[in-house]
Motif scaffolding. Structure first.
Motif: not given
Length: 41
Positions: A20-35
């Protein structure tokens, strides 16, 4: 397991579900699935 990448800072995390939240930049809902590269057995 899937690899998710933060579209804001590029941080990658291996997880079962989308973080839900990036531990590096603390942005929320920015994760996308990578192959992820397939593991050879």
């Amino acid at each position: 397991m899937a690899v998710f990448k933060c579209s804001a800072c590029g941080y990658e995390k291996e997880s079962r579900c989308k973080p839900r939240k990036c531990p590096e930049c603390e942005a929320k809902d920015t994760f996308v699935k990578v192959e992820a590269p397939k593991e050879e057995k």
